[in-house]
Design a protein around this motif. Structure first.
Motif, short mmCIF file in Angstrom:
data_model
loop_
_atom_site.label_atom_id
_atom_site.label_comp_id
_atom_site.label_asym_id
_atom_site.label_seq_id
_atom_site.Cartn_x
_atom_site.Cartn_y
_atom_site.Cartn_z
N VAL A 120 -7.36 -7.96 -14.03
CA VAL A 120 -7.14 -7.84 -15.48
C VAL A 120 -8.25 -7.04 -16.15
O VAL A 120 -7.99 -6.19 -17.01
N ASN A 121 -9.50 -7.27 -15.77
CA ASN A 121 -10.62 -6.57 -16.43
C ASN A 121 -10.94 -5.23 -15.79
O ASN A 121 -11.91 -4.56 -16.16
N LYS A 122 -10.15 -4.82 -14.79
CA LYS A 122 -10.25 -3.49 -14.17
C LYS A 122 -11.64 -3.20 -13.60
O LYS A 122 -12.15 -2.07 -13.71
N ASP A 123 -12.25 -4.21 -12.96
CA ASP A 123 -13.56 -3.98 -12.33
C ASP A 123 -13.42 -3.76 -10.82
O ASP A 123 -14.40 -3.78 -10.09
N ASN A 124 -12.18 -3.55 -10.37
CA ASN A 124 -11.87 -3.30 -8.96
C ASN A 124 -12.19 -4.52 -8.07
O ASN A 124 -12.44 -4.37 -6.88
N LYS A 125 -12.18 -5.68 -8.69
CA LYS A 125 -12.28 -6.95 -7.97
C LYS A 125 -11.32 -7.93 -8.65
O LYS A 125 -10.97 -7.74 -9.82
N ILE A 126 -10.94 -8.95 -7.93
CA ILE A 126 -10.08 -9.98 -8.52
C ILE A 126 -10.80 -11.32 -8.40
O ILE A 126 -11.08 -11.79 -7.29
N SER A 127 -11.13 -11.88 -9.54
CA SER A 127 -11.82 -13.17 -9.53
C SER A 127 -10.80 -14.29 -9.35
O SER A 127 -9.59 -14.11 -9.59
N LEU A 171 -15.48 -14.01 1.59
CA LEU A 171 -16.52 -14.15 2.61
C LEU A 171 -17.93 -14.19 2.03
O LEU A 171 -18.81 -14.86 2.59
N ASP A 172 -18.19 -13.48 0.94
CA ASP A 172 -19.55 -13.50 0.39
C ASP A 172 -19.74 -14.59 -0.66
O ASP A 172 -20.83 -14.74 -1.22
N GLY A 173 -18.69 -15.37 -0.91
CA GLY A 173 -18.82 -16.55 -1.76
C GLY A 173 -19.16 -16.28 -3.21
O GLY A 173 -19.74 -17.14 -3.88
N ASP A 174 -18.75 -15.11 -3.74
CA ASP A 174 -19.08 -14.80 -5.13
C ASP A 174 -17.93 -15.08 -6.09
O ASP A 174 -17.96 -14.67 -7.25
N SER A 175 -16.90 -15.77 -5.60
CA SER A 175 -15.74 -16.16 -6.41
C SER A 175 -14.92 -14.97 -6.91
O SER A 175 -14.11 -15.10 -7.82
N THR A 176 -15.15 -13.80 -6.33
CA THR A 176 -14.32 -12.63 -6.60
C THR A 176 -13.91 -12.03 -5.26
O THR A 176 -14.64 -12.12 -4.27
N ALA A 177 -12.74 -11.41 -5.24
CA ALA A 177 -12.20 -10.84 -4.00
C ALA A 177 -12.21 -9.33 -4.07
O ALA A 177 -11.72 -8.73 -5.04
N THR A 178 -12.80 -8.71 -3.06
CA THR A 178 -12.64 -7.27 -2.88
C THR A 178 -11.22 -7.01 -2.40
O THR A 178 -10.46 -7.95 -2.12
N ARG A 179 -10.86 -5.74 -2.24
CA ARG A 179 -9.51 -5.43 -1.78
C ARG A 179 -9.27 -6.03 -0.39
O ARG A 179 -8.19 -6.56 -0.10
N GLU A 180 -10.27 -5.96 0.48
CA GLU A 180 -10.14 -6.51 1.82
C GLU A 180 -9.99 -8.03 1.76
O GLU A 180 -9.16 -8.62 2.44
N GLU A 181 -10.80 -8.68 0.94
CA GLU A 181 -10.74 -10.14 0.81
C GLU A 181 -9.41 -10.58 0.20
O GLU A 181 -8.83 -11.59 0.62
N PHE A 182 -8.92 -9.82 -0.77
CA PHE A 182 -7.65 -10.19 -1.40
C PHE A 182 -6.49 -9.99 -0.42
O PHE A 182 -5.51 -10.74 -0.44
N THR A 183 -6.62 -8.98 0.43
CA THR A 183 -5.61 -8.78 1.48
C THR A 183 -5.60 -9.97 2.43
O THR A 183 -4.53 -10.45 2.84
N ALA A 184 -6.77 -10.48 2.77
CA ALA A 184 -6.86 -11.67 3.63
C ALA A 184 -6.26 -12.88 2.93
O ALA A 184 -5.64 -13.74 3.58
N PHE A 185 -6.42 -12.96 1.63
CA PHE A 185 -5.86 -14.07 0.86
C PHE A 185 -4.33 -14.02 0.86
O PHE A 185 -3.66 -15.04 1.09
N LEU A 186 -3.77 -12.83 0.63
CA LEU A 186 -2.31 -12.71 0.57
C LEU A 186 -1.66 -12.73 1.95
O LEU A 186 -0.52 -13.18 2.08
N HIS A 187 -2.36 -12.26 2.97
CA HIS A 187 -1.81 -12.16 4.33
C HIS A 187 -2.76 -12.78 5.33
O HIS A 187 -3.30 -12.09 6.20
N PRO A 188 -2.99 -14.08 5.23
CA PRO A 188 -4.01 -14.72 6.09
C PRO A 188 -3.71 -14.63 7.57
O PRO A 188 -4.63 -14.64 8.40
#
Length: 322
Positions: A120-127, A171-188
């Motif tokens: 939503v905030n267009k910071d290229n991460k998804i919290s 993986l880095d525990g910052d409560s935000t997902a990079t594109r790779e982390e969000f991919t892991a979330f959607l396709h575990p």
């Protein structure tokens, strides 16, 4: 596994729909390395299998638009991308990783399509907050509209479950997902560090008596809605035998997490590894177990043939997802 069904589930509840029990056989087994091509692997007849493995089935269909010279030029650019450590050589491991990424391009394309809806905030991460608000915001703000006990129970179950999965992917525990982390979330199911979550969610879905195991009746109930007094189809009888003979490894009448792992995450034959070894073997002129760009281009017909590829457009994109 799970996410798309959950989204469909939430959509149905928000629109006043209802979910009916599936009567068809449900497939829970994840095959991480499916067959790379429907073509026969017969190099003396055709390199079509190799083309589809190396470029993906859809891309391989468009090859005949380019001349051999154009095709080799595109291949040279692809080789530069395959060489992850930029040492001038393509190893079997790098080639295997490329083939796996190409075969799973649909996953990254799926993430790209939904990314802007959640960022939503267009910071290229998804919290987590962005995802929670986009997915559950309406329920959290209008709980009075969800008076049905089943609906409430489902939302209360899915929200913490999604949060648990998000934290595992983060993986880095910052409560935000990079594109790779969000991919892991959607396709575990596609990520090694997410496999335990896939197993746990499967157990929670099927284990209706919540004893931490899946017994034979729960196993069958997940696949087949039995009508009162009606006969079981032959495939259900076969599945009961499968449960007793193969799923229940320690023969205690139920499946634990490790037995569920063997069931839904089988150790399949690694097609990508086999194809990578084949391409290296066939192209490795000096037999040093790795390929130079020159060796690949010399054997270009096996990799891409005298056909065209749509990598011209692809190469102009951001390739973080591949």
């Amino acid at each position: 596994m799970g996410f798309q069904a959950a989204c469909c589930f939430v959509l149905l509840l928000c629109t006043g729909g209802s979910l009916s029990k599936p009567t068809l056989r449900k497939e829970r087994v994840v095959h991480p390395d499916p067959q790379l091509s429907d073509q026969l692997h017969e190099d003396n007849q055709s390199f079509q299998y190799d083309h589809e493995a190396f470029l993906g089935k859809e891309e391989a269909k468009t090859f005949d638009q380019l001349t051999p010279e154009e095709s080799k030029e595109k291949l040279g650019k692809i080789v530069d991308r395959i060489d992850d450590n930029k040492d001038g050589y393509v190893t079997t491991e790098e080639l295997k990783n490329w083939i796996k990424r190409v075969q799973k391009r649909y996953i990254f394309e799926n993430v790209a399509k939904v990314w802007r809806d959640y960022d939503v905030n267009k910071d290229n991460k998804i919290s987590w907050e962005e995802y929670k608000q986009a997915t559950y915001g309406y329920y959290l703000e209008n709980p009075e509209e969800f008076q049905d006990a089943t609906d409430q129970h489902s939302f209360k179950k899915m929200l913490p479950r999604d949060e648990r999965r998000f934290k595992t992917a983060d993986l880095d525990g910052d409560s935000t997902a990079t594109r790779e982390e969000f991919t892991a979330f959607l396709h575990p199911e596609e990520f090694e560090h997410m496999k335990d979550i896939v197993i746990l969610e499967t157990l929670e879905d099927i284990d209706k008596n919540e004893d931490g195991f899946v017994d034979q009746d729960e196993y069958i109930a997940d696949m087949f809605a039995h009508e009162e007094g009606g006969p079981e189809p032959d495939w259900v009888i076969t599945e009961r035998e499968q449960f007793s003979d193969f799923r229940d490894i320690n023969k205690d009448g139920k499946m634990d997490k490790e037995e569920i792992r063997h069931w839904i995450l089988p150790q399949d034959y690694d097609h990508a590894q086999a194809e990578a070894r084949h391409l290296v073997y066939e192209s490795d002129v000096d037999k040093d177990q790795k390929l130079t760009k020159e060796e690949i281009l010399e054997n270009w017909n096996m990799f891409v043939g005298s056909q065209a590829t749509n990598y011209g457009e692809d190469l102009t994109k951001n390739h973080d997802e591949l």
